[in-house]
Design an enzyme around this catalytic site. Structure first.
Site, PDB file in Angstrom:
ATOM      1  N   GLY A 160      29.506 -32.120  27.937  1.00 39.67           N
ATOM      2  CA  GLY A 160      28.926 -32.688  26.727  1.00 39.67           C
ATOM      3  C   GLY A 160      29.975 -33.350  25.866  1.00 39.67           C
ATOM      4  CG  ASN A 161      29.074 -36.306  23.414  1.00 40.37           C
ATOM      5  OD1 ASN A 161      28.658 -36.221  22.261  1.00 40.37           O
ATOM      6  ND2 ASN A 161      28.352 -36.804  24.406  1.00 40.37           N
ATOM      7  NE  ARG A 162      35.007 -32.600  18.365  1.00 35.15           N
ATOM      8  CZ  ARG A 162      36.055 -33.120  17.722  1.00 35.15           C
ATOM      9  NH1 ARG A 162      36.968 -33.778  18.394  1.00 35.15           N
ATOM     10  NH2 ARG A 162      36.172 -32.994  16.423  1.00 35.15           N
TER      11      ARG A 162
END
Ligand code: CTP
Ligand code: CA
Length: 234
Positions: A33-35
């Protein structure tokens, strides 16, 4: 900026906003995933609704509540987001790609949870493959000037260029109408209430929006979109 002071300049328009960050599964319990929190995309959707638009919000793992007056289409992965955006874009006047879409996904998804074995030399190696570029697909498929296409880019400066230089190059490469550029670092941009951007236009215009709330940034983006919209067909 209260909704009462907003212009109704998106009345009768259909807009699509993608927001949040996609997650690409490795197995049933793990993902890459990412932030991205989705805050800026949600602010864009809320601002468009307040300005009179019919809004479809394609939402990938938002960490903030969705605004009341928008149609929400959930999307978990880059592939799901691509499908949802393409469908909603078919009759849209503008599409704003604020979502952080994974560039790569694990090329295989394990059916069962990946387990450790006794022998560390057999530890897994993750192989990645590219995801579809949603914005590039919209640019390639659009007919005439519609829909107005807006990309986002989070850049850091490096030895090959400044944030602004990377942004200008990305706008040219992507072929969208507007690119909302922000500088990212450890603390800037993600999961914060504020943002600072430059809105780059394919016509060469560059509007700087110094650090302010994500709501004010959202209105600045729509201010740039409105003059590019085709005339309203009655
Ligand atoms: N985007 C997209 N589909 C992808 C990846 C990105 O539609 N698979 C969109 C993003 O939502 C954003 C724009 O493209 O609006 C720019 O994303 P960015 O990650 O900055 O650009 P990339 O072309 O992926 O380049 P980079 O290698 O810098 O990540
Ligand atoms: Ca990317």
């Amino acid at each position: 900026l209260g909704s009462g002071s907003r212009p109704r300049d998106l009345a009768g328009r259909r807009v699509v906003v993608s927001a949040g960050g996609t997650r690409e599964p490795l197995d049933p319990v793990r993902f890459l995933g990412n932030r991205s929190s989705g805050r800026q995309g949600v602010a864009l959707a809320a601002a468009a609704a307040a300005r009179g638009a019919h809004v479809t919000l394609v939402a990938a793992h938002l960490e903030v509540p969705v605004p009341a007056a928008v149609q929400v289409v959930p999307a978990g992965t880059a592939a799901e987001l691509a499908r949802a955006v393409q469908t909603a874009a078919a009759d849209a006047d503008a599409v704003v790609m604020a979502a952080a879409v994974a560039d790569f996904r694990p090329s295989a998804r394990a059916e069962a949870k990946i387990k450790k074995s006794e022998d560390p030399s057999r530890d897994p190696v993750v192989v990645l493959e590219r995801t579809p570029d949603v914005l590039a697909g919209l640019v390639a498929e659009r007919e005439g000037a519609a829909p107005v296409l807006v990309g986002f880019a989070a850049e850091t400066g490096d030895e090959t260029g400044s944030v602004l230089e990377h942004g200008r190059a990305k706008l040219a490469r992507k072929g969208c109408d507007l690119l909302v550029l922000n500088e990212v670092g450890e603390t800037k941009g993600f999961a914060t209430a504020t943002n600072a951007v430059v809105v780059l236009g394919r016509d060469g215009t560059e509007r700087e929006v110094p650090e302010t709330s994500k709501d004010v940034v959202a209105d600045a983006v729509w201010d740039a979109v409105v003059p590019m919209l085709p005339p309203v067909v009655p």
